[in-house]
Design a protein around this motif. Sequence first.
Motif, PDB file in Angstrom:
ATOM      1  N   SER A  42       0.823  -1.212   0.000  1.00 14.11           N
ATOM      2  CA  SER A  42       0.000   0.000   0.000  1.00 14.11           C
ATOM      3  C   SER A  42       0.856   1.260   0.000  1.00 14.11           C
ATOM      4  O   SER A  42       0.528   2.250  -0.664  1.00 14.11           O
ATOM      5  CB  SER A  42      -0.934  -0.003   1.209  1.00 14.11           C
ATOM      6  N   GLY A  80     -13.101   9.858   5.564  1.00 13.21           N
ATOM      7  CA  GLY A  80     -13.374   8.864   4.522  1.00 13.21           C
ATOM      8  C   GLY A  80     -12.109   8.182   4.046  1.00 13.21           C
ATOM      9  O   GLY A  80     -12.094   6.965   3.826  1.00 13.21           O
ATOM     10  N   GLY A  81     -11.035   8.933   3.894  1.00 14.17           N
ATOM     11  CA  GLY A  81      -9.761   8.350   3.484  1.00 14.17           C
ATOM     12  C   GLY A  81      -9.209   7.384   4.513  1.00 14.17           C
ATOM     13  O   GLY A  81      -8.730   6.298   4.181  1.00 14.17           O
ATOM     14  N   LEU A  83     -10.965   5.723   6.734  1.00 21.64           N
ATOM     15  CA  LEU A  83     -11.834   4.550   6.711  1.00 21.64           C
ATOM     16  C   LEU A  83     -11.497   3.636   5.530  1.00 21.64           C
ATOM     17  O   LEU A  83     -11.441   2.409   5.677  1.00 21.64           O
ATOM     18  CB  LEU A  83     -13.299   4.985   6.650  1.00 21.64           C
ATOM     19  N   CYS A  84     -11.245   4.215   4.371  1.00 19.59           N
ATOM     20  CA  CYS A  84     -10.865   3.413   3.200  1.00 19.59           C
ATOM     21  C   CYS A  84      -9.549   2.679   3.423  1.00 19.59           C
ATOM     22  O   CYS A  84      -9.407   1.512   3.056  1.00 19.59           O
ATOM     23  CB  CYS A  84     -10.755   4.296   1.961  1.00 19.59           C
ATOM     24  N   VAL A  85      -8.575   3.337   4.031  1.00 21.26           N
ATOM     25  CA  VAL A  85      -7.287   2.694   4.303  1.00 21.26           C
ATOM     26  C   VAL A  85      -7.467   1.526   5.260  1.00 21.26           C
ATOM     27  O   VAL A  85      -6.935   0.430   5.040  1.00 21.26           O
ATOM     28  CB  VAL A  85      -6.273   3.723   4.867  1.00 21.26           C
ATOM     29  N   LEU A  87     -10.196  -0.247   5.884  1.00 16.37           N
ATOM     30  CA  LEU A  87     -10.926  -1.334   5.233  1.00 16.37           C
ATOM     31  C   LEU A  87     -10.067  -2.053   4.197  1.00 16.37           C
ATOM     32  O   LEU A  87     -10.098  -3.285   4.106  1.00 16.37           O
ATOM     33  CB  LEU A  87     -12.200  -0.794   4.585  1.00 16.37           C
ATOM     34  N   GLU A  88      -9.297  -1.315   3.432  1.00 13.28           N
ATOM     35  CA  GLU A  88      -8.457  -1.945   2.411  1.00 13.28           C
ATOM     36  C   GLU A  88      -7.391  -2.819   3.042  1.00 13.28           C
ATOM     37  O   GLU A  88      -7.167  -3.954   2.618  1.00 13.28           O
ATOM     38  CB  GLU A  88      -7.816  -0.872   1.533  1.00 13.28           C
TER      39      GLU A  88
END
Length: 105
Positions: A42, A80-81, A83-85, A87-88
């Motif tokens: 990542s 949001g960013g 949260l995306c990190v 979850l990913e």
Amino acid sequence: MKNQIKGTVFLLLAAILWGASFVFQNEGAEIIDPIAFNGLRSLLGSLALLPVIAVLGIVNKKKGNVKKPSKEETKNLLLGGLLCVILELGTSTFKEPRPCKPRLP
């Protein structure tokens, strides 16, 4: 016709990179644990996108399409960013569980 050839070349390049990534992932899984591997993957992906972000910023600034986000928009983007990190990294870490192999000295 020129755009069709260009698109075909980019699709072929993406397919080659995607196919080769499986070899590197299998080799990397033998060396480091899955969480560290996904974190490193990542991080490298993020670093690869930095030049794209910089170029798009320069292009948008020249076109005058730059708008400063409000505090509420900034907070929502950061949340949001994050949260995306989370979850990913969580899904990529646990989607293919591998048995733990003992490390020999």
